[in-house]
Design an enzyme around this catalytic site. Sequence first.
Site, PDB file in Angstrom:
ATOM      1  N   ASN A   9       0.872  -1.118  -0.057  1.00  6.55           N
ATOM      2  CA  ASN A   9      -0.047  -0.037   0.093  1.00  6.55           C
ATOM      3  C   ASN A   9       1.043   1.151  -0.094  1.00  6.55           C
ATOM      4  OD1 ASN A   9      -1.690   1.849   0.393  1.00  6.55           O
ATOM      5  ND2 ASN A   9      -2.582   1.269   2.616  1.00  6.55           N
ATOM      6  N   TRP A  10       1.101   1.928  -1.214  1.00  5.71           N
ATOM      7  CA  TRP A  10       1.870   3.054  -1.227  1.00  5.71           C
ATOM      8  C   TRP A  10       1.317   4.053  -0.633  1.00  5.71           C
ATOM      9  CZ3 TRP A  10       3.691   3.330  -7.230  1.00  5.71           C
ATOM     10  CH2 TRP A  10       4.279   2.138  -7.411  1.00  5.71           C
ATOM     11  N   LYS A  11       0.170   4.247  -0.226  1.00  2.66           N
ATOM     12  CA  LYS A  11      -0.510   5.586   0.609  1.00  2.66           C
ATOM     13  C   LYS A  11      -0.370   6.440  -0.543  1.00  2.66           C
ATOM     14  CE  LYS A  11      -0.169   3.199   4.832  1.00  2.66           C
ATOM     15  NZ  LYS A  11       0.037   3.215   6.235  1.00  2.66           N
ATOM     16  N   HIS A  97      -9.452   1.182   5.117  1.00  5.41           N
ATOM     17  CA  HIS A  97      -8.172   1.360   5.895  1.00  5.41           C
ATOM     18  C   HIS A  97      -8.150   2.302   6.949  1.00  5.41           C
ATOM     19  CE1 HIS A  97      -4.001   2.523   6.680  1.00  5.41           C
ATOM     20  NE2 HIS A  97      -3.656   1.455   5.887  1.00  5.41           N
ATOM     21  N   GLU A  99      -6.855   4.688   8.037  1.00  5.22           N
ATOM     22  CA  GLU A  99      -6.438   6.237   7.392  1.00  5.22           C
ATOM     23  C   GLU A  99      -7.745   6.683   7.094  1.00  5.22           C
ATOM     24  OE1 GLU A  99      -3.036   5.622   5.276  1.00  5.22           O
ATOM     25  OE2 GLU A  99      -1.990   4.971   7.457  1.00  5.22           O
ATOM     26  N   GLU A 169      -5.304  -4.831  10.507  1.00  7.57           N
ATOM     27  CA  GLU A 169      -4.209  -3.887  10.726  1.00  7.57           C
ATOM     28  C   GLU A 169      -4.449  -3.160  12.166  1.00  7.57           C
ATOM     29  OE1 GLU A 169      -2.108  -2.603   6.817  1.00  7.57           O
ATOM     30  OE2 GLU A 169      -3.901  -1.323   7.309  1.00  7.57           O
ATOM     31  N   GLY A 175       2.480   2.202  10.789  1.00  7.56           N
ATOM     32  CA  GLY A 175       3.723   3.258  10.644  1.00  7.56           C
ATOM     33  C   GLY A 175       4.557   3.903  11.986  1.00  7.56           C
ATOM     34  N   SER A 215       3.492  -2.290  10.376  1.00  9.79           N
ATOM     35  CA  SER A 215       5.021  -2.372  10.540  1.00  9.79           C
ATOM     36  C   SER A 215       5.598  -3.621  10.138  1.00  9.79           C
ATOM     37  CB  SER A 215       5.454  -1.911  12.186  1.00  9.79           C
ATOM     38  OG  SER A 215       5.003  -0.633  12.286  1.00  9.79           O
ATOM     39  N   GLY A 237       5.063   1.113   4.786  1.00  8.76           N
ATOM     40  CA  GLY A 237       6.333   1.719   4.554  1.00  8.76           C
ATOM     41  C   GLY A 237       7.257   1.059   3.660  1.00  8.76           C
TER      42      GLY A 237
HETATM   43  P1  13P Z   1       3.152   0.183   7.682  1.00  9.50           P
HETATM   44  O1  13P Z   1       3.669  -1.015   7.108  1.00  9.50           O
HETATM   45  O2  13P Z   1       3.990   1.472   7.230  1.00  9.50           O
HETATM   46  O3  13P Z   1       3.080   0.341   9.305  1.00  9.50           O
HETATM   47  O4  13P Z   1       1.504   0.404   7.154  1.00  9.50           O
HETATM   48  C1  13P Z   1       0.631  -0.674   7.367  1.00  9.50           C
HETATM   49  C2  13P Z   1      -0.511  -0.220   6.450  1.00  9.50           C
HETATM   50  O5  13P Z   1      -1.155   0.765   6.801  1.00  9.50           O
HETATM   51  C3  13P Z   1      -0.777  -1.027   5.236  1.00  9.50           C
HETATM   52  O6  13P Z   1      -2.025  -0.679   4.762  1.00  9.50           O
END
Ligand code: 13P
Length: 253
Positions: A9-11, A97, A99, A169, A175, A215, A237
């Site tokens: 997931n590049w966000k 997600h 976020e 998640e 993150g 993470s 990430g």
């Molecule tokens: P991280 O791997 O950066 O913690 O993010 C996880 C995530 O939100 C994947 O959708």
Amino acid sequence: MRKKIVAGNWKMNLTLAQGEQLINDILQAGLKLEEGQEVVVATPFPYLLKAKSLLKNYPGFYVAAQNCYSEKSGAYTGEVSAEMLQSIGVDYVILGHSERREYFQESNAMLAKKIDQVLANGLKPIFCCGEPLAIRQAETQNDYVAKQLEESLYHLTVEQLKNVVIAYEPIWAIGTGLTASSAQAQDMHAFIRSQIANKFGREAALHTSILYGGSAKPGNAGELFGCADVDGGLIGGASLVAADFVAIIQKLS
Ligand code: 13P
């Protein structure tokens, strides 16, 4: 039996050129995916077509959007429909997600409608669930996640559920560098599978891929993926660094 998936997931990161470079670097690694293994790259909307064309000759590699809208079409300026995503060859859509839930007020009910749009257009949702830190500290994470599943997925038929991937998640692990221990991940994944079994039957539950996100890194992915009910990962990430993402994919087998 059930698919093992590593999804990146590049966000909201990378330019088109950087994204192209990242995909090319991943492909350069010459990964040999085994039967039933998939790699998914969830790019920002403007790069989906490009990502799809870069990956088209690579079996087992798929493209995901990070969201879509809950309505079929119409006067929703700035939104993107599931049908549009289908029309450009997108395979998966990440939905729910944390976020999006936090910053864009996406409710379980709205996510149920998004799931319907995605499935109606022949795409596969990667449905995210997971609890915030306060819920984990209060040890009520199972109830919290059960409600997310119930309110967004329980209206589906068994046939529809077969196209749904679930990603657990825990918000406190996203993150933050703080990963769920493999025991915490396994406990929750087994709980999610038991909930799915109760609602949709054991057969459907056994075929549902449940990914871990939060993470995940090359250093912990092997242990996480080794858990009986962890069927891969949704990587943030570390999916932006080709060597790390490739190393995580290699932990699938
Ligand atoms: P991280 O791997 O950066 O913690 O993010 C996880 C995530 O939100 C994947 O959708």
